[in-house]
Motif scaffolding. Sequence first.
Motif, PDB file in Angstrom:
ATOM      1  N   ARG A   1       0.820  -1.210   0.000  1.00 13.04           N
ATOM      2  CA  ARG A   1       0.000   0.000   0.000  1.00 13.04           C
ATOM      3  C   ARG A   1       0.858   1.266   0.000  1.00 13.04           C
ATOM      4  O   ARG A   1       0.326   2.369   0.110  1.00 13.04           O
ATOM      5  CB  ARG A   1      -0.931   0.026   1.213  1.00 13.04           C
ATOM      6  N   VAL A   2       2.169   1.113  -0.112  1.00 14.62           N
ATOM      7  CA  VAL A   2       3.055   2.271  -0.205  1.00 14.62           C
ATOM      8  C   VAL A   2       3.776   2.226  -1.541  1.00 14.62           C
ATOM      9  O   VAL A   2       3.861   1.180  -2.202  1.00 14.62           O
ATOM     10  CB  VAL A   2       4.074   2.332   0.952  1.00 14.62           C
ATOM     11  N   VAL A   3       4.282   3.385  -1.948  1.00 10.58           N
ATOM     12  CA  VAL A   3       5.047   3.486  -3.192  1.00 10.58           C
ATOM     13  C   VAL A   3       6.329   4.254  -2.905  1.00 10.58           C
ATOM     14  O   VAL A   3       6.355   5.118  -2.023  1.00 10.58           O
ATOM     15  CB  VAL A   3       4.244   4.197  -4.303  1.00 10.58           C
ATOM     16  N   PRO A   4       7.401   3.948  -3.631  1.00  4.30           N
ATOM     17  CA  PRO A   4       8.656   4.681  -3.410  1.00  4.30           C
ATOM     18  C   PRO A   4       8.569   6.103  -3.960  1.00  4.30           C
ATOM     19  O   PRO A   4       7.954   6.341  -5.004  1.00  4.30           O
ATOM     20  CB  PRO A   4       9.680   3.847  -4.183  1.00  4.30           C
ATOM     21  N   VAL A   5       9.160   7.025  -3.242  1.00  7.91           N
ATOM     22  CA  VAL A   5       9.238   8.412  -3.690  1.00  7.91           C
ATOM     23  C   VAL A   5      10.611   8.620  -4.314  1.00  7.91           C
ATOM     24  O   VAL A   5      11.634   8.372  -3.668  1.00  7.91           O
ATOM     25  CB  VAL A   5       9.030   9.396  -2.523  1.00  7.91           C
ATOM     26  N   PRO A   6      10.669   9.044  -5.562  1.00  8.70           N
ATOM     27  CA  PRO A   6      11.971   9.182  -6.228  1.00  8.70           C
ATOM     28  C   PRO A   6      12.828  10.275  -5.596  1.00  8.70           C
ATOM     29  O   PRO A   6      12.319  11.240  -5.030  1.00  8.70           O
ATOM     30  CB  PRO A   6      11.594   9.541  -7.674  1.00  8.70           C
ATOM     31  N   ASP A   7      14.136  10.103  -5.699  1.00 14.41           N
ATOM     32  CA  ASP A   7      15.057  11.137  -5.243  1.00 14.41           C
ATOM     33  C   ASP A   7      14.763  12.436  -5.991  1.00 14.41           C
ATOM     34  O   ASP A   7      14.478  12.429  -7.190  1.00 14.41           O
ATOM     35  CB  ASP A   7      16.505  10.713  -5.505  1.00 14.41           C
ATOM     36  N   GLY A   8      14.841  13.519  -5.293  1.00 14.98           N
ATOM     37  CA  GLY A   8      14.600  14.812  -5.931  1.00 14.98           C
ATOM     38  C   GLY A   8      13.180  15.308  -5.784  1.00 14.98           C
ATOM     39  O   GLY A   8      12.894  16.476  -6.094  1.00 14.98           O
ATOM     40  N   LEU A   9      12.260  14.436  -5.350  1.00 19.19           N
ATOM     41  CA  LEU A   9      10.883  14.862  -5.126  1.00 19.19           C
ATOM     42  C   LEU A   9      10.680  15.057  -3.627  1.00 19.19           C
ATOM     43  O   LEU A   9      10.886  14.135  -2.837  1.00 19.19           O
ATOM     44  CB  LEU A   9       9.894  13.830  -5.663  1.00 19.19           C
TER      45      LEU A   9
END
Length: 322
Positions: A102-110
Amino acid sequence: MQAIEVTIAGGPEVLRLVERPLPEPGPGELRVKNAACGVNFIDIYQRTGFYPQPLPFHPGLEGAGTVDAVGAGVTRYKPGDRVAYPNATAAYAQFTCLPQDRVVPVPDGLDLELAAAAMLQGLTAHALTHSVYAIQPGDTVLIHAAAGGAGQMLVQMAKLRGARVIATVSTEAKAQTARARGADAVILYSKDDFVAETRRLTGGAGVHAVYDSVGASTFLKGFEVLRRRGTMVLFGQSSGPVEPISPLLLLQKGSLFLTRPSLFDYIADADELAARSRDLFAWLTDGRVSLHIDRRLPLAQAAQAHELLASRATSGKLLLIP
């Protein structure tokens, strides 16, 4: 840890800041140290009992932060990973536990605050424009409350899909916001009748779809601006719930379609959640979609955040910072 608790349904005053034990992630779960939590109308509906919840409950669905701990069997994430989520329970808290799918990775830089602010409204806009009514290049659509958080996302994603966008707002300041997000025409419904203006703007042809998060005050009028076989997408009720209608109305107005979608049916599958999130984060990163955070409030001011949202005095997203 600090969290917001509701022990009885009611007004904003029922949102109480409490101390709770630090939750422990179970098998397949992870614990997120929240950097920010989003405030949404669904939180108000749950608080008031319009969407009944078992009491007591801890509100909040979306947020973003860093993984603090993982339970047995977690393979996708490790402590320190940056993540966001759109449909947890108890997001109004310093820490939240939820399943890894139920979670998603947040990209670097965001920025994590931006990721938190984008989750529910951004994914809703993606589902509405790409799946609920999949906009085709050249379509004309009407978007109500276009200067709100979800409305701004809808305008931008509709433009990405190649639509001509007619937006409705309540003030000239909000009209400027809608235009800045790409709306081709803006109607001040406090000044002009949106039905007459939409008909004029479309040369009497009407629009392919109406995206309505307002509900009671706009819903029935919306059928007057749809072209033959157009689609009414009702996805909120900020002005109150709509009254029942006869299916014959859809026939009489030109074989129309009516849908009342929930985002959660469009991200129930982990792969679908991940795919929509990748699109959303990519657009936020490269600037094709932008998001305005109206204000940030400390967790203890959750009641004030609800009052601000319900008053429709905001233009953009409200965040709680634990």
